[in-house]
Write an enzyme that holds these catalytic residues in place. Sequence first.
Site, PDB file in Angstrom:
ATOM      1  N   ARG A  31      -9.857 -12.748   1.440  1.00  0.00           N
ATOM      2  CA  ARG A  31     -10.128 -13.336   0.266  1.00  0.00           C
ATOM      3  C   ARG A  31     -10.851 -14.701   0.169  1.00  0.00           C
ATOM      4  O   ARG A  31     -11.717 -14.968  -0.478  1.00  0.00           O
ATOM      5  CB  ARG A  31      -8.478 -13.531  -0.439  1.00  0.00           C
ATOM      6  N   ASP A  74     -11.885  -0.532 -11.791  1.00  0.00           N
ATOM      7  CA  ASP A  74     -11.360  -1.791 -12.261  1.00  0.00           C
ATOM      8  C   ASP A  74     -12.288  -3.030 -12.486  1.00  0.00           C
ATOM      9  O   ASP A  74     -12.565  -3.446 -13.651  1.00  0.00           O
ATOM     10  CB  ASP A  74     -10.256  -2.464 -11.540  1.00  0.00           C
ATOM     11  N   ASP A 126      -3.012 -11.009  -4.157  1.00  0.00           N
ATOM     12  CA  ASP A 126      -4.423 -11.467  -4.044  1.00  0.00           C
ATOM     13  C   ASP A 126      -5.100 -12.328  -5.277  1.00  0.00           C
ATOM     14  O   ASP A 126      -5.671 -13.282  -5.131  1.00  0.00           O
ATOM     15  CB  ASP A 126      -5.286 -10.078  -4.081  1.00  0.00           C
ATOM     16  N   SER A 181      -3.852   2.324  -4.103  1.00  0.00           N
ATOM     17  CA  SER A 181      -4.678   1.130  -4.121  1.00  0.00           C
ATOM     18  C   SER A 181      -5.009   0.725  -2.625  1.00  0.00           C
ATOM     19  O   SER A 181      -4.018   0.731  -1.658  1.00  0.00           O
ATOM     20  CB  SER A 181      -3.878   0.091  -4.708  1.00  0.00           C
TER      21      SER A 181
HETATM   22  N1  ARG Z   1       0.284  -6.474   0.558  1.00  0.00           N
HETATM   23  C1  ARG Z   1      -1.085  -6.617   0.940  1.00  0.00           C
HETATM   24  C2  ARG Z   1      -1.404  -8.328   1.072  1.00  0.00           C
HETATM   25  O1  ARG Z   1      -0.768  -8.844   0.064  1.00  0.00           O
HETATM   26  C3  ARG Z   1      -2.239  -5.849   0.765  1.00  0.00           C
HETATM   27  C4  ARG Z   1      -2.585  -6.030  -0.492  1.00  0.00           C
HETATM   28  C5  ARG Z   1      -3.847  -4.940  -0.504  1.00  0.00           C
HETATM   29  N2  ARG Z   1      -4.427  -4.822  -1.848  1.00  0.00           N
HETATM   30  C6  ARG Z   1      -4.552  -3.636  -2.191  1.00  0.00           C
HETATM   31  N3  ARG Z   1      -5.375  -3.435  -3.420  1.00  0.00           N
HETATM   32  N4  ARG Z   1      -4.214  -2.444  -1.692  1.00  0.00           N
HETATM   33  O2  ARG Z   1      -2.007  -8.942   1.761  1.00  0.00           O
END
Ligand code: ARG
Length: 442
Positions: A116, A35, A145, A197
Amino acid sequence: MAQQNSISKSDKSFEEHQSQTPKEKVVLAYSGGLDTSVCIKWLIENYNLDVVAVVGDVGQEHQGLEAVKAKALASGALDCLVVDMRQAFVEEYLKPALAANALYENKYPLVSALSRPLICKHLVDVAHKVGASYIAHGCTGKGNDQVRFESSILMLDPTLTILAPVRDWDLHSREEEMMWATEHGISVPTTQASPYSIDDNLWGRAIECGVLEDPWAEPPADIYTMTTSPQDAPDQPTYLSISFEAGVPCALDDIEMSYLKIIEKVNIIAGENGFGRLDMIENRLVGVKSRECYECPAALTIITAHKALEDLCLERNVLHHKLALEQLWANCVYDGQWFSPLKEALDAFMAHTQQCLTGTIMLKLYKGSCTVVGRKSAYSLYDFGLATYGLDDKFDQKAAAGFIELHALSCKVWAKNRLEMGADMHPLSSKVDTVCEFENNN
Ligand code: ARG
């Protein structure tokens, strides 16, 4: 002047002019995956920008970040900065997260949500240093995210413009994306890429997509890399003591070490004992319920111990109010409000409660469980004389009668009034009758 500024494409000096005019820059949060590699080329083609990639080391699994940098450059980035963010992640993010026992929906220790804002801080910092007015991320339009990246960036520098290629481009399937990548000379993984992912750091690993999208399907064993399956974990328990100084872990089994080292070690010890897996339905901020699997051996072990120490050392009212504010803190961070004034105010409360949180917790890790089996602290509010039912009892039991009389008084007055007004004050009476009938029948 006017003549100088009007250069047409047919003009001989156009190419010369193009090469002399520095292009505008965009700073991209880069992971090395397909990506974000496609993002680099896409930003160059669609926005005519120079891309400066930033890779953050937050303790994720990797096969060398130099290779990630090489991939960014091969994909067309002007530059790629690899930044070791681990120490800052522990000090500035995992310390406050522990002070707040942060668990979103009482389960998820905010693995991705915590990294993040730190990554954003670096993106903004690099943007300022290289004079970029754009920042880009590779998040989709369905997740949390994107909210965290964009909210954090805008709270740090509201003048920056954010680009979200993955949300905006027309490459709808993985296949289309791979085709686009191949056409544009980006190396595509030859082996079948993982169907999941994944996002990971020191605080744990998040796994989603693939078969996990069926909430009835048991997670395949191979999604986990940090934890042993509980059934394959050792048949003997592992005892582990964690000591805290003002709320921060400072020793394992009485051996002093940094919080970072403790996290790394506990990830291994708890992981070997099969502790730290989560399989949950989670409520995303964007309104979607999603099935998420996590493994967070150190985070969940350390939070378990930290909570046990708070149970011992925090005064009852402080503890109760803290429990409520912990939920608020976790929601705030989950929702991308790390740099918000509310989160700042909550941090001040949390920090205040940690001042006397010095002591040691003994844990027993065994086949997927982590149990608190001992606790001690110089600041312990546990008073043996008050608690014991033995000869050393110092508690004045007679005082309890007057206490209860006043404690219940207002409701007693209320009950008396309702009875006088003919209300049914015994909603359980039908059940009581049933029990009586049952007894009579026998
Ligand atoms: N659902 C979790 C959060 O929003 C994890 C997100 C993780 N991202 C991923 N690409 N697996 O914090």
